[in-house]
Design a protein around this motif. Structure first.
Motif, short mmCIF file in Angstrom:
data_model
loop_
_atom_site.label_atom_id
_atom_site.label_comp_id
_atom_site.label_asym_id
_atom_site.label_seq_id
_atom_site.Cartn_x
_atom_site.Cartn_y
_atom_site.Cartn_z
N SER A 84 0.83 5.66 11.50
CA SER A 84 0.55 5.24 12.87
C SER A 84 -0.37 4.02 12.90
CB SER A 84 -0.05 6.41 13.65
OG SER A 84 -0.36 6.02 14.96
N ASP A 85 -1.43 4.05 12.11
CA ASP A 85 -2.37 2.93 12.06
C ASP A 85 -1.68 1.66 11.58
OD1 ASP A 85 -4.39 4.58 12.95
OD2 ASP A 85 -5.40 4.72 10.99
N ALA A 86 -0.85 1.76 10.55
CA ALA A 86 -0.14 0.59 10.04
C ALA A 86 0.78 0.01 11.10
CB ALA A 86 0.66 0.97 8.79
N ARG A 87 1.51 0.86 11.78
CA ARG A 87 2.41 0.37 12.82
C ARG A 87 1.63 -0.31 13.95
NH1 ARG A 87 6.42 5.60 12.44
NH2 ARG A 87 7.80 4.69 10.87
N ARG A 88 0.48 0.26 14.31
CA ARG A 88 -0.38 -0.35 15.33
C ARG A 88 -0.85 -1.74 14.91
NH1 ARG A 88 -2.48 4.33 16.50
NH2 ARG A 88 -4.15 4.24 14.99
N ARG A 89 -1.03 -1.92 13.63
CA ARG A 89 -1.48 -3.22 13.09
C ARG A 89 -0.31 -4.16 12.80
NH1 ARG A 89 -6.47 -1.95 9.08
NH2 ARG A 89 -7.28 -0.15 10.18
N SER A 90 0.89 -3.74 13.13
CA SER A 90 2.12 -4.52 12.88
C SER A 90 2.38 -4.74 11.39
CB SER A 90 2.08 -5.85 13.62
OG SER A 90 2.01 -5.63 15.01
N ILE A 91 1.99 -3.77 10.57
CA ILE A 91 2.32 -3.79 9.15
C ILE A 91 3.67 -3.10 8.99
CG2 ILE A 91 1.67 -2.90 6.87
CD1 ILE A 91 -1.28 -2.99 7.89
N GLU A 92 4.56 -3.70 8.24
CA GLU A 92 5.86 -3.08 8.01
C GLU A 92 5.66 -1.75 7.29
OE1 GLU A 92 10.12 -3.77 5.72
OE2 GLU A 92 8.61 -5.35 5.62
N VAL A 93 6.36 -0.73 7.76
CA VAL A 93 6.29 0.61 7.17
C VAL A 93 7.69 1.02 6.75
CG1 VAL A 93 5.77 3.06 7.58
CG2 VAL A 93 4.33 1.28 8.62
N ARG A 94 7.80 1.48 5.51
CA ARG A 94 9.07 2.07 5.04
C ARG A 94 8.76 3.51 4.63
NH1 ARG A 94 11.06 -2.74 1.14
NH2 ARG A 94 11.04 -4.36 2.74
N HIS A 110 1.04 -6.30 3.05
CA HIS A 110 2.26 -6.74 3.72
C HIS A 110 3.18 -5.59 4.10
CE1 HIS A 110 1.01 -10.09 0.99
NE2 HIS A 110 1.12 -10.75 2.12
N LEU A 111 3.06 -4.49 3.36
CA LEU A 111 4.00 -3.38 3.50
C LEU A 111 3.28 -2.08 3.16
CD1 LEU A 111 6.96 -2.21 3.63
CD2 LEU A 111 7.14 -2.80 1.20
N ALA A 167 0.85 -1.19 0.00
CA ALA A 167 0.00 0.00 0.00
C ALA A 167 0.88 1.24 0.00
CB ALA A 167 -0.91 0.00 1.23
N VAL A 168 0.27 2.34 -0.36
CA VAL A 168 1.00 3.61 -0.37
C VAL A 168 0.20 4.68 0.35
CG1 VAL A 168 0.03 4.43 -2.56
CG2 VAL A 168 2.28 5.24 -1.84
N THR A 169 0.91 5.55 1.02
CA THR A 169 0.35 6.78 1.55
C THR A 169 1.40 7.85 1.33
OG1 THR A 169 -0.76 7.84 3.43
CG2 THR A 169 1.17 6.49 3.93
N GLY A 170 0.97 9.08 1.23
CA GLY A 170 1.97 10.12 1.05
C GLY A 170 1.36 11.46 0.73
#
Length: 164
Positions: free
Chosen positions: A141-151, A119-120, A8-11
């Motif tokens: 923040s939401d991704a990290r809370r869900r234990s999704i890898e963030v780059r 996955h990422l 996924a992407v955010t930005g």
């Protein structure tokens, strides 16, 4: 990343033109080893989302698009709308949320949908706090809370238009 990796992407939407080029190169470097089985999940917003979608497609991957509201395209400039429409037509799956107009609630719902089964998360983020619900910082923040890898991708020399 294995074949079929869902990214996924955010930005930020307001990237300078030189930053857009830097971000495009960063996306391609992150994604190239995982093509062509890559699945990119995006709301296809101007800026980072559209750059990501173009990179995924160029690398032979597939796009899954999330449209936050029925009238989402009406908040886009004509140029951004043309890019949105072109990318939307190339998406293998389009999820349209049941909101009529784009609102903070529709953006938040889109981001929750965006993070489902990925996955990422690649985040084009300057590290600044969110300016409202559904912003880049909140998605990270939401991704990290869900234990999704963030780059986080914020190349050296990157800037946003209208930001120092």
């Amino acid at each position: 990343m294995a074949p079929g990796m869902r990214v996924a992407v955010t930005g930020h939407r307001d990237l300078s033109s030189s930053t857009s080029e830097l971000v495009d190169a960063a996306f391609r470097a992150e994604l190239a080893a995982h093509a062509p089985g890559l699945v990119g999940v995006s709301c296809l917003a101007p800026g980072a989302d559209q750059i990501f979608a173009e990179a995924v497609l160029d690398l032979g991957g597939a796009i899954e698009a999330i449209v936050p509201a029925h009238r989402y395209d009406r908040v886009l400039t004509p140029g951004d709308r043309a890019a949105f429409d072109r990318l939307l037509c190339r998406a293998r799956i389009v999820v349209r949320l049941p909101y009529e107009h784009p609102t903070p609630a529709s953006y938040q719902a889109a981001n929750e949908t965006l993070l489902r089964d990925v996955h990422l998360l690649l985040a084009v983020w300057d590290g600044e706090p969110a300016q409202g619900r559904g912003g880049t910082a909140e998605v990270v923040s939401d991704a990290r809370r869900r234990s999704i890898e963030v780059r986080v991708l914020w190349p050296e020399g990157a800037s946003r238009t209208g930001h120092p």
